[in-house]
Design an enzyme around this catalytic site. Structure first.
Site, PDB file in Angstrom:
ATOM      1  N   TYR A   1       2.341 -15.898   8.700  1.00 47.71           N
ATOM      2  CA  TYR A   1       3.195 -15.430   7.596  1.00 47.71           C
ATOM      3  C   TYR A   1       4.605 -15.244   8.109  1.00 47.71           C
ATOM      4  O   TYR A   1       4.800 -14.631   9.172  1.00 47.71           O
ATOM      5  CB  TYR A   1       2.673 -14.100   7.037  1.00 47.71           C
ATOM      6  CG  TYR A   1       2.115 -14.272   5.648  1.00 47.71           C
ATOM      7  CD1 TYR A   1       2.902 -14.817   4.636  1.00 47.71           C
ATOM      8  CD2 TYR A   1       0.808 -13.894   5.339  1.00 47.71           C
ATOM      9  CE1 TYR A   1       2.392 -15.001   3.362  1.00 47.71           C
ATOM     10  CE2 TYR A   1       0.299 -14.078   4.076  1.00 47.71           C
ATOM     11  CZ  TYR A   1       1.097 -14.636   3.083  1.00 47.71           C
ATOM     12  OH  TYR A   1       0.597 -14.821   1.827  1.00 47.71           O
TER      13      TYR A   1
ATOM     14  N   GLU B   1       7.608 -14.562   5.758  1.00 49.61           N
ATOM     15  CA  GLU B   1       8.525 -14.367   4.622  1.00 49.61           C
ATOM     16  C   GLU B   1       9.899 -13.976   5.132  1.00 49.61           C
ATOM     17  O   GLU B   1      10.022 -13.143   6.040  1.00 49.61           O
ATOM     18  CB  GLU B   1       7.969 -13.307   3.671  1.00 49.61           C
ATOM     19  CG  GLU B   1       6.792 -13.847   2.879  1.00 49.61           C
ATOM     20  CD  GLU B   1       6.169 -12.820   1.935  1.00 49.61           C
ATOM     21  OE1 GLU B   1       6.763 -11.741   1.748  1.00 49.61           O
ATOM     22  OE2 GLU B   1       5.092 -13.109   1.418  1.00 49.61           O
TER      23      GLU B   1
ATOM     24  N   ASP C   1      19.183 -35.000  -7.522  1.00 50.28           N
ATOM     25  CA  ASP C   1      17.800 -34.994  -7.024  1.00 50.28           C
ATOM     26  C   ASP C   1      17.587 -36.337  -6.331  1.00 50.28           C
ATOM     27  O   ASP C   1      17.403 -37.359  -6.989  1.00 50.28           O
ATOM     28  CB  ASP C   1      16.836 -34.820  -8.201  1.00 50.28           C
ATOM     29  CG  ASP C   1      15.376 -34.823  -7.759  1.00 50.28           C
ATOM     30  OD1 ASP C   1      15.096 -35.235  -6.610  1.00 50.28           O
ATOM     31  OD2 ASP C   1      14.508 -34.434  -8.565  1.00 50.28           O
TER      32      ASP C   1
ATOM     33  N   THR D   1      12.588 -34.313  -1.891  1.00 48.03           N
ATOM     34  CA  THR D   1      11.296 -34.120  -1.250  1.00 48.03           C
ATOM     35  C   THR D   1      11.447 -34.677   0.163  1.00 48.03           C
ATOM     36  O   THR D   1      12.434 -35.340   0.482  1.00 48.03           O
ATOM     37  CB  THR D   1      10.162 -34.871  -1.975  1.00 48.03           C
ATOM     38  OG1 THR D   1      10.538 -36.245  -2.098  1.00 48.03           O
ATOM     39  CG2 THR D   1       9.896 -34.286  -3.347  1.00 48.03           C
TER      40      THR D   1
ATOM     41  N   LYS E   1       8.818 -38.963   0.892  1.00 46.06           N
ATOM     42  CA  LYS E   1       8.908 -40.316   0.308  1.00 46.06           C
ATOM     43  C   LYS E   1       9.578 -41.217   1.355  1.00 46.06           C
ATOM     44  O   LYS E   1       9.013 -41.439   2.419  1.00 46.06           O
ATOM     45  CB  LYS E   1       9.647 -40.248  -1.026  1.00 46.06           C
ATOM     46  CG  LYS E   1       8.904 -39.391  -2.065  1.00 46.06           C
ATOM     47  CD  LYS E   1       9.565 -39.449  -3.418  1.00 46.06           C
ATOM     48  CE  LYS E   1       8.779 -38.727  -4.490  1.00 46.06           C
ATOM     49  NZ  LYS E   1       9.067 -37.288  -4.585  1.00 46.06           N
TER      50      LYS E   1
ATOM     51  N   ARG F   1       4.486 -33.655   3.002  1.00 51.67           N
ATOM     52  CA  ARG F   1       4.789 -33.315   1.605  1.00 51.67           C
ATOM     53  C   ARG F   1       5.557 -32.003   1.567  1.00 51.67           C
ATOM     54  O   ARG F   1       5.132 -31.017   2.166  1.00 51.67           O
ATOM     55  CB  ARG F   1       3.500 -33.145   0.799  1.00 51.67           C
ATOM     56  CG  ARG F   1       2.543 -34.290   0.880  1.00 51.67           C
ATOM     57  CD  ARG F   1       1.485 -34.185  -0.184  1.00 51.67           C
ATOM     58  NE  ARG F   1       2.070 -34.539  -1.454  1.00 51.67           N
ATOM     59  CZ  ARG F   1       2.324 -35.797  -1.826  1.00 51.67           C
ATOM     60  NH1 ARG F   1       2.015 -36.807  -1.058  1.00 51.67           N
ATOM     61  NH2 ARG F   1       2.878 -36.025  -2.988  1.00 51.67           N
TER      62      ARG F   1
HETATM   63  N1  DSN Z   1       5.539 -38.060  -8.650  1.00 52.52           N
HETATM   64  C1  DSN Z   1       6.652 -38.571  -7.882  1.00 52.52           C
HETATM   65  C2  DSN Z   1       6.807 -40.040  -8.036  1.00 52.52           C
HETATM   66  O1  DSN Z   1       5.816 -40.733  -7.961  1.00 52.52           O
HETATM   67  O2  DSN Z   1       7.914 -40.527  -8.183  1.00 52.52           O
HETATM   68  C3  DSN Z   1       7.917 -37.865  -8.167  1.00 52.52           C
HETATM   69  O3  DSN Z   1       7.747 -36.509  -7.942  1.00 52.52           O
END
Ligand code: DSN
Length: 419
Positions: A55, A57, A201, A227, A230, A236
């Site tokens: 933990y 925080e 984003d 994110t 990707k 993730r």
């Molecule tokens: N679900 C993702 C995508 O496939 O683009 C975006 O968050």
């Protein structure tokens, strides 16, 4: 060494089976979902480490728990490396996901009930950019811009016009199914003209931005979210980047605003992935990602298919399958049968509902990580057209499946021992 599910989970055969089967699916299929990738053994190891037990925080040096000296090291490494990658003044690496990063960006800078303006989901946007059933559409008054129906491109004059009509408090520049680089400088001119914040984003193209292959949002957006799993090829998770001016509100909104204990094992995985992304071979990888998406797009066009916007600047493309009399759902299913994984996707002006859709989204990040070059990208695009032209022909499907097995066998998955 990274062990397999069978080694680790001998005591729980049911979960071991699920993991082993997914491992096999990844090994012996061709992964073309544009938002997926394969992490390295080092990232897998960090995410599967004892840091999950802790933990923490708060933030490095300012925690609400004792014993945080080592997780502080991991979080500071993630922050420092992300700063080197993106050149942002302030970075928060704690968001559990891209959706959480977006929620925090909204709540830090604007108020519930305010108007937001984003790209509509049906034309390439994202759930968190104002969809009615998402928190973004429930907490805020959501308005949308689209793409030009002829060109498939964002028309920035139309965005300006929509911004003047709506007078939003924030405009969101970001997409999950748009194959072109965004003009963040133009977006900032638009937000300045109507007195709005610019939220970028960059979840999809983050890796391509980090290596400078497409333009960055950082100097223009008040807040940039992403994110990490990707094109960035980490575990993730999410991340927020901003200037010093918004550092405090962003940090306070993540914790204690919307999250409690950060996922320190994932943050360690982010640090490892960012370290990898700072290396020259990662830049070469992102260059290949764009070349591979371009090669697939060119192949589809040569085979008479319609690629939305005519091509791609990035890691993904949107293919119209209605021209073959198929829905996206039917196309996705036919490809699934032979081990090629894509997702159905609406196309501009789509007459079908999102559950059927008229297109499929195809991305190159995962196959490029496995070692695909232009030849393999052209091969898979040709195979996709062969299958979609005769989706019911069992002989075509059987031959395609054999090819998929043979090619996937030549390109081992990173992060796992070979079989
Ligand atoms: N679900 C993702 C995508 O496939 O683009 C975006 O968050």
């Amino acid at each position: 060494m990274v062990t397999t599910a069978i080694d680790v989970l001998a005591a729980d055969p049911e979960v071991a089976d699920a993991i082993r089967n997914e491992e096999q699916r990844q090994r012996f299929g061709i992964e073309l979902i544009a938002s997926e990738n394969f992490v390295s053994a080092a990232v897998l190891r960090a995410v599967g480490s004892v840091l999950t037990n802790k933990y923490a925080e708060g933030y490095p040096g300012r925690r609400y728990y004792g014993g945080c000296e080592y997780v502080d090291v991991a979080e500071n490494l993630a922050i420092d490396r992300a700063k080197q990658l993106f050149g942002a003044e302030h970075i928060n690496v704690q968001p559990h996901s891209g959706a959480n990063a977006n929620l925090a960006a909204y709540l830090a800078l604007i108020d519930p009930g305010d108007k937001i303006l984003g790209l509509s989901l049906a034309e390439g946007g994202h759930l968190t950019h104002g969809l009615a059933v998402n928190f973004s559409g429930r907490l805020f008054e959501a308005h949308f811009y689209g793409v030009d129906q002829e060109t498939g491109l964002i028309d920035y004059d139309v965005v300006l016009q929509r911004a003047k009509e709506v007078q939003p408090r924030a405009i969101i520049a970001g997409a999950s199914a748009y194959s072109r680089a965004l003009d963040y400088e133009r977006f900032r001119e638009i937000t300045d003209e109507v007195g709005a914040y610019l939220f970028a984003d960059i979840a999809h193209p983050a890796g391509l931005i980090a290596t400078g292959l497409i333009p960055t949002s950082i100097p223009y957006a008040h807040v940039t979210t992403t994110t990490t799993h990707k094109t960035l090829r980490g575990p993730r998770g999410g991340m927020i980047m901003t200037s010093e001016e918004f550092a405090k509100p962003i940090d306070k909104t993540i914790f204690p605003g919307i999250q409690g204990g950060p996922l320190m094992h994932v943050i360690a995985g982010k640090a490892v992935a960012f370290g990898e992304a700072l290396r020259p071979d990662y830049r070469a990888y992102t260059k290949q990602v764009i070349e591979n998406a371009g090669a697939m797009s060119d192949t589809f066009v040569e085979r008479g298919m319609k690629v939305i916007s005519g091509g791609t600047d990035t890691h993904l493309l949107l293919l119209d399958v209605d021209t073959l009399g198929l829905s996206g759902k039917q196309a996705e299913k036919a490809l699934d049968k032979v081990g090629i994984t894509v997702n159905k996707n609406t196309i501009p002006g789509d007459p079908r509902p999102p559950t059927q859709a008229s297109g499929i989204r195809i991305g190159s990040p995962a196959v490029t990580t496995r070692g695909f070059g232009v030849d393999e990208s052209r091969w898979v695009a040709n195979l996709i057209v062969d299958i979609l032209q005769q989706p019911e022909d069992e002989r075509v499907l059987a031959r395609a499946h054999e090819e998929v097995l043979s090619v996937s066998g030549r390109f081992p998955l990173p992060g796992l021992p070979s079989v």
